[in-house]
Design a protein around this motif. Sequence first.
Motif, PDB file in Angstrom:
ATOM      1  N   THR A   6       0.819  -1.207   0.000  1.00 53.80           N
ATOM      2  CA  THR A   6       0.000   0.000   0.000  1.00 53.80           C
ATOM      3  C   THR A   6       0.859   1.267   0.000  1.00 53.80           C
ATOM      4  O   THR A   6       2.079   1.214  -0.096  1.00 53.80           O
ATOM      5  N   GLU A   7       0.177   2.380   0.134  1.00 46.56           N
ATOM      6  CA  GLU A   7       0.770   3.712  -0.004  1.00 46.56           C
ATOM      7  C   GLU A   7       1.986   3.968   0.886  1.00 46.56           C
ATOM      8  O   GLU A   7       2.872   4.739   0.516  1.00 46.56           O
ATOM      9  N   GLU A  58      -4.993  -9.155   1.308  1.00 49.09           N
ATOM     10  CA  GLU A  58      -5.987  -8.446   0.508  1.00 49.09           C
ATOM     11  C   GLU A  58      -7.257  -8.141   1.298  1.00 49.09           C
ATOM     12  O   GLU A  58      -7.792  -7.031   1.225  1.00 49.09           O
ATOM     13  N   GLU A  59      -7.710  -9.083   2.090  1.00 45.86           N
ATOM     14  CA  GLU A  59      -8.950  -8.871   2.850  1.00 45.86           C
ATOM     15  C   GLU A  59      -8.777  -7.900   4.011  1.00 45.86           C
ATOM     16  O   GLU A  59      -9.763  -7.429   4.584  1.00 45.86           O
ATOM     17  N   ASP A  64      -9.215   2.999   2.960  1.00 46.59           N
ATOM     18  CA  ASP A  64      -8.654   4.112   2.187  1.00 46.59           C
ATOM     19  C   ASP A  64      -7.499   3.683   1.276  1.00 46.59           C
ATOM     20  O   ASP A  64      -6.946   4.499   0.549  1.00 46.59           O
ATOM     21  N   GLN A  65      -7.162   2.392   1.288  1.00 46.32           N
ATOM     22  CA  GLN A  65      -6.066   1.866   0.471  1.00 46.32           C
ATOM     23  C   GLN A  65      -6.542   0.808  -0.533  1.00 46.32           C
ATOM     24  O   GLN A  65      -5.724   0.188  -1.209  1.00 46.32           O
ATOM     25  N   ILE A  66      -7.846   0.614  -0.657  1.00 50.81           N
ATOM     26  CA  ILE A  66      -8.413  -0.422  -1.526  1.00 50.81           C
ATOM     27  C   ILE A  66      -7.916  -0.304  -2.967  1.00 50.81           C
ATOM     28  O   ILE A  66      -7.709  -1.300  -3.645  1.00 50.81           O
ATOM     29  N   ASN A  72      -1.519  -2.802  -7.516  1.00 47.07           N
ATOM     30  CA  ASN A  72      -0.468  -3.831  -7.443  1.00 47.07           C
ATOM     31  C   ASN A  72      -0.550  -4.751  -8.653  1.00 47.07           C
ATOM     32  O   ASN A  72       0.467  -5.045  -9.280  1.00 47.07           O
ATOM     33  N   ALA A  73      -1.757  -5.191  -8.997  1.00 44.08           N
ATOM     34  CA  ALA A  73      -1.928  -6.083 -10.147  1.00 44.08           C
ATOM     35  C   ALA A  73      -1.490  -5.399 -11.436  1.00 44.08           C
ATOM     36  O   ALA A  73      -0.796  -6.000 -12.270  1.00 44.08           O
TER      37      ALA A  73
END
Length: 109
Positions: A6-7, A58-59, A64-66, A72-73
Amino acid sequence: MTHVVTEQCIRCKYTDCVDVCPVDCFREGPNMLVIDPDECIDCAVCIPECPVNAIYAEEDVPSDQIAFIKLNAELAQAQGWKSITKRKPALPDAEEWKDKPGKIAELAR
């Protein structure tokens, strides 16, 4: 399931996580790492290695990072984002950036 960077990784790019990855699923961009979801085996050994807590299952990605799941993919397949399998030094100003929020605008593709 897969894991997601993530960010928090942006402008830091600590690579402690790549040393422990048994399947070499990390890809390196100019100022962050991503996880290739097609390669990740969901082992979770990378999570505790990240000094800025940028990696989530992932879950468990914060709401706010979805967007980083898709990012990433996408970036794992992007030209120039090569596999990284060995630790290297973090970016020179990583310490200055590690606790800053809202770094998405700083992402270099």
